[in-house]
Write a protein that holds these residues in place. Structure first.
Motif, PDB file in Angstrom:
ATOM      1  N   GLU A  34     -24.215  39.843  80.743  1.00 54.89           N
ATOM      2  CA  GLU A  34     -23.482  39.654  81.992  1.00 54.89           C
ATOM      3  C   GLU A  34     -24.429  39.595  83.185  1.00 54.89           C
ATOM      4  O   GLU A  34     -24.292  38.737  84.061  1.00 54.89           O
ATOM      5  CB  GLU A  34     -22.470  40.785  82.179  1.00 54.89           C
ATOM      6  CG  GLU A  34     -21.575  40.589  83.370  1.00 54.89           C
ATOM      7  CD  GLU A  34     -20.531  41.672  83.499  1.00 54.89           C
ATOM      8  OE1 GLU A  34     -19.964  41.775  84.607  1.00 54.89           O
ATOM      9  OE2 GLU A  34     -20.271  42.413  82.534  1.00 54.89           O
ATOM     10  N   ALA A  35     -25.416  40.491  83.224  1.00 53.64           N
ATOM     11  CA  ALA A  35     -26.363  40.525  84.337  1.00 53.64           C
ATOM     12  C   ALA A  35     -27.179  39.236  84.420  1.00 53.64           C
ATOM     13  O   ALA A  35     -27.546  38.790  85.509  1.00 53.64           O
ATOM     14  CB  ALA A  35     -27.294  41.726  84.196  1.00 53.64           C
ATOM     15  N   ALA A  36     -27.458  38.633  83.279  1.00 53.53           N
ATOM     16  CA  ALA A  36     -28.262  37.406  83.246  1.00 53.53           C
ATOM     17  C   ALA A  36     -27.394  36.146  83.279  1.00 53.53           C
ATOM     18  O   ALA A  36     -27.911  35.035  83.142  1.00 53.53           O
ATOM     19  CB  ALA A  36     -29.143  37.397  81.993  1.00 53.53           C
ATOM     20  N   SER A  74     -22.202  22.430  80.156  1.00 52.32           N
ATOM     21  CA  SER A  74     -21.737  22.102  81.503  1.00 52.32           C
ATOM     22  C   SER A  74     -20.479  22.895  81.854  1.00 52.32           C
ATOM     23  O   SER A  74     -20.348  23.396  82.972  1.00 52.32           O
ATOM     24  CB  SER A  74     -21.442  20.605  81.622  1.00 52.32           C
ATOM     25  OG  SER A  74     -22.629  19.867  81.483  1.00 52.32           O
ATOM     26  N   ALA A  75     -19.566  23.028  80.907  1.00 44.76           N
ATOM     27  CA  ALA A  75     -18.335  23.784  81.145  1.00 44.76           C
ATOM     28  C   ALA A  75     -18.652  25.247  81.435  1.00 44.76           C
ATOM     29  O   ALA A  75     -18.050  25.865  82.322  1.00 44.76           O
ATOM     30  CB  ALA A  75     -17.404  23.669  79.946  1.00 44.76           C
ATOM     31  N   LEU A  76     -19.601  25.808  80.712  1.00 46.36           N
ATOM     32  CA  LEU A  76     -19.973  27.204  80.934  1.00 46.36           C
ATOM     33  C   LEU A  76     -20.729  27.361  82.252  1.00 46.36           C
ATOM     34  O   LEU A  76     -20.585  28.371  82.946  1.00 46.36           O
ATOM     35  CB  LEU A  76     -20.794  27.733  79.760  1.00 46.36           C
ATOM     36  CG  LEU A  76     -19.954  27.994  78.506  1.00 46.36           C
ATOM     37  CD1 LEU A  76     -20.838  28.137  77.284  1.00 46.36           C
ATOM     38  CD2 LEU A  76     -19.083  29.219  78.686  1.00 46.36           C
ATOM     39  N   GLN A  77     -21.497  26.364  82.599  1.00 47.60           N
ATOM     40  CA  GLN A  77     -22.220  26.389  83.868  1.00 47.60           C
ATOM     41  C   GLN A  77     -21.223  26.386  85.031  1.00 47.60           C
ATOM     42  O   GLN A  77     -21.412  27.105  86.019  1.00 47.60           O
ATOM     43  CB  GLN A  77     -23.139  25.180  83.948  1.00 47.60           C
ATOM     44  CG  GLN A  77     -24.346  25.389  84.797  1.00 47.60           C
ATOM     45  CD  GLN A  77     -25.294  24.198  84.718  1.00 47.60           C
ATOM     46  OE1 GLN A  77     -25.081  23.241  83.985  1.00 47.60           O
ATOM     47  NE2 GLN A  77     -26.343  24.257  85.498  1.00 47.60           N
ATOM     48  N   SER A  82     -25.572  30.839  83.395  1.00 49.31           N
ATOM     49  CA  SER A  82     -26.879  30.219  83.529  1.00 49.31           C
ATOM     50  C   SER A  82     -27.039  29.095  82.499  1.00 49.31           C
ATOM     51  O   SER A  82     -26.763  29.294  81.319  1.00 49.31           O
ATOM     52  CB  SER A  82     -27.954  31.288  83.310  1.00 49.31           C
ATOM     53  OG  SER A  82     -29.163  30.732  82.890  1.00 49.31           O
ATOM     54  N   ARG A  83     -27.519  27.933  82.955  1.00 44.74           N
ATOM     55  CA  ARG A  83     -27.733  26.807  82.032  1.00 44.74           C
ATOM     56  C   ARG A  83     -28.784  27.164  80.983  1.00 44.74           C
ATOM     57  O   ARG A  83     -28.574  26.968  79.796  1.00 44.74           O
ATOM     58  CB  ARG A  83     -28.137  25.556  82.795  1.00 44.74           C
ATOM     59  CG  ARG A  83     -28.327  24.348  81.889  1.00 44.74           C
ATOM     60  CD  ARG A  83     -28.496  23.064  82.679  1.00 44.74           C
ATOM     61  NE  ARG A  83     -28.489  21.910  81.824  1.00 44.74           N
ATOM     62  CZ  ARG A  83     -27.410  21.359  81.266  1.00 44.74           C
ATOM     63  NH1 ARG A  83     -26.237  21.870  81.492  1.00 44.74           N
ATOM     64  NH2 ARG A  83     -27.518  20.300  80.489  1.00 44.74           N
ATOM     65  N   ASP A  84     -29.935  27.707  81.430  1.00 41.94           N
ATOM     66  CA  ASP A  84     -31.004  28.058  80.495  1.00 41.94           C
ATOM     67  C   ASP A  84     -30.558  29.160  79.535  1.00 41.94           C
ATOM     68  O   ASP A  84     -30.832  29.095  78.338  1.00 41.94           O
ATOM     69  CB  ASP A  84     -32.254  28.500  81.242  1.00 41.94           C
ATOM     70  CG  ASP A  84     -32.913  27.349  81.999  1.00 41.94           C
ATOM     71  OD1 ASP A  84     -32.676  26.174  81.636  1.00 41.94           O
ATOM     72  OD2 ASP A  84     -33.660  27.630  82.952  1.00 41.94           O
ATOM     73  N   GLY A  85     -29.875  30.169  80.060  1.00 40.63           N
ATOM     74  CA  GLY A  85     -29.387  31.259  79.220  1.00 40.63           C
ATOM     75  C   GLY A  85     -28.381  30.770  78.195  1.00 40.63           C
ATOM     76  O   GLY A  85     -28.392  31.189  77.038  1.00 40.63           O
ATOM     77  N   THR A  86     -27.524  29.849  78.617  1.00 46.95           N
ATOM     78  CA  THR A  86     -26.522  29.291  77.707  1.00 46.95           C
ATOM     79  C   THR A  86     -27.191  28.471  76.610  1.00 46.95           C
ATOM     80  O   THR A  86     -26.836  28.583  75.437  1.00 46.95           O
ATOM     81  CB  THR A  86     -25.514  28.423  78.489  1.00 46.95           C
ATOM     82  OG1 THR A  86     -24.870  29.245  79.470  1.00 46.95           O
ATOM     83  CG2 THR A  86     -24.468  27.824  77.569  1.00 46.95           C
ATOM     84  N   MET A  87     -28.184  27.651  76.993  1.00 48.81           N
ATOM     85  CA  MET A  87     -28.899  26.857  75.990  1.00 48.81           C
ATOM     86  C   MET A  87     -29.633  27.758  75.008  1.00 48.81           C
ATOM     87  O   MET A  87     -29.610  27.512  73.797  1.00 48.81           O
ATOM     88  CB  MET A  87     -29.887  25.893  76.672  1.00 48.81           C
ATOM     89  CG  MET A  87     -29.227  24.740  77.404  1.00 48.81           C
ATOM     90  SD  MET A  87     -28.198  23.705  76.335  1.00 48.81           S
ATOM     91  CE  MET A  87     -29.431  23.018  75.244  1.00 48.81           C
ATOM     92  N   ASP A  88     -30.275  28.810  75.508  1.00 45.91           N
ATOM     93  CA  ASP A  88     -30.969  29.751  74.619  1.00 45.91           C
ATOM     94  C   ASP A  88     -29.973  30.414  73.668  1.00 45.91           C
ATOM     95  O   ASP A  88     -30.250  30.584  72.480  1.00 45.91           O
ATOM     96  CB  ASP A  88     -31.700  30.831  75.421  1.00 45.91           C
ATOM     97  CG  ASP A  88     -32.920  30.290  76.143  1.00 45.91           C
ATOM     98  OD1 ASP A  88     -33.374  29.174  75.805  1.00 45.91           O
ATOM     99  OD2 ASP A  88     -33.415  30.976  77.057  1.00 45.91           O
ATOM    100  N   ARG A  89     -28.825  30.795  74.200  1.00 51.69           N
ATOM    101  CA  ARG A  89     -27.791  31.434  73.384  1.00 51.69           C
ATOM    102  C   ARG A  89     -27.313  30.462  72.302  1.00 51.69           C
ATOM    103  O   ARG A  89     -27.168  30.832  71.143  1.00 51.69           O
ATOM    104  CB  ARG A  89     -26.636  31.852  74.291  1.00 51.69           C
ATOM    105  CG  ARG A  89     -25.486  32.470  73.593  1.00 51.69           C
ATOM    106  CD  ARG A  89     -25.736  33.927  73.374  1.00 51.69           C
ATOM    107  NE  ARG A  89     -24.485  34.526  72.967  1.00 51.69           N
ATOM    108  CZ  ARG A  89     -24.395  35.473  72.081  1.00 51.69           C
ATOM    109  NH1 ARG A  89     -25.477  35.992  71.561  1.00 51.69           N
ATOM    110  NH2 ARG A  89     -23.243  35.950  71.726  1.00 51.69           N
TER     111      ARG A  89
END
Length: 106
Positions: A34-36, A74-77, A82-89
């Protein structure tokens, strides 16, 4: 005949301590995500399903389905993640799924 408890008092203590430790770990992990601004697995699944339905509604072909990851991110962004955090996840989820598939193929 008297029934005996399968676990003695020490087993029960260790079990409860392990559960408390796991709860703390899980809560810390959720707080860190959540913090990130990184989505959890449920948010990822929700976005993926929404993206897939939207893409299939636009035209169900194989090329369209290849757009799911980008549409999902994009939907999560848009929800503030975070775009980078989402891609890493997403990459991590794919790696774990791939490992499971490879383990079952052996």
């Amino acid at each position: 005949m008297l029934m005996t408890d399968f676990h003695d008092a020490e087993d029960a203590k260790r079990y409860r301590a392990r559960l408390r430790k796991q709860q703390r770990y899980s809560q810390n992990y959720r707080d860190k995500l959540e913090a990130a601004n990184i989505p959890d697995r449920d948010e990822m699944a929700r976005a993926c399903l929404t993206a897939l339905v939207d893409l299939l509604a636009a035209g169900p072909d194989a090329k369209t389905c290849g757009l799911v990851p980008g549409t999902m991110v994009s939907a999560l962004q848009e929800k503030g993640f975070s775009r980078d955090g989402t891609m890493d996840r997403l990459r991590g989820m794919v790696r774990r799924a791939r490992s499971k598939v490879q383990a079952h193929q052996k």
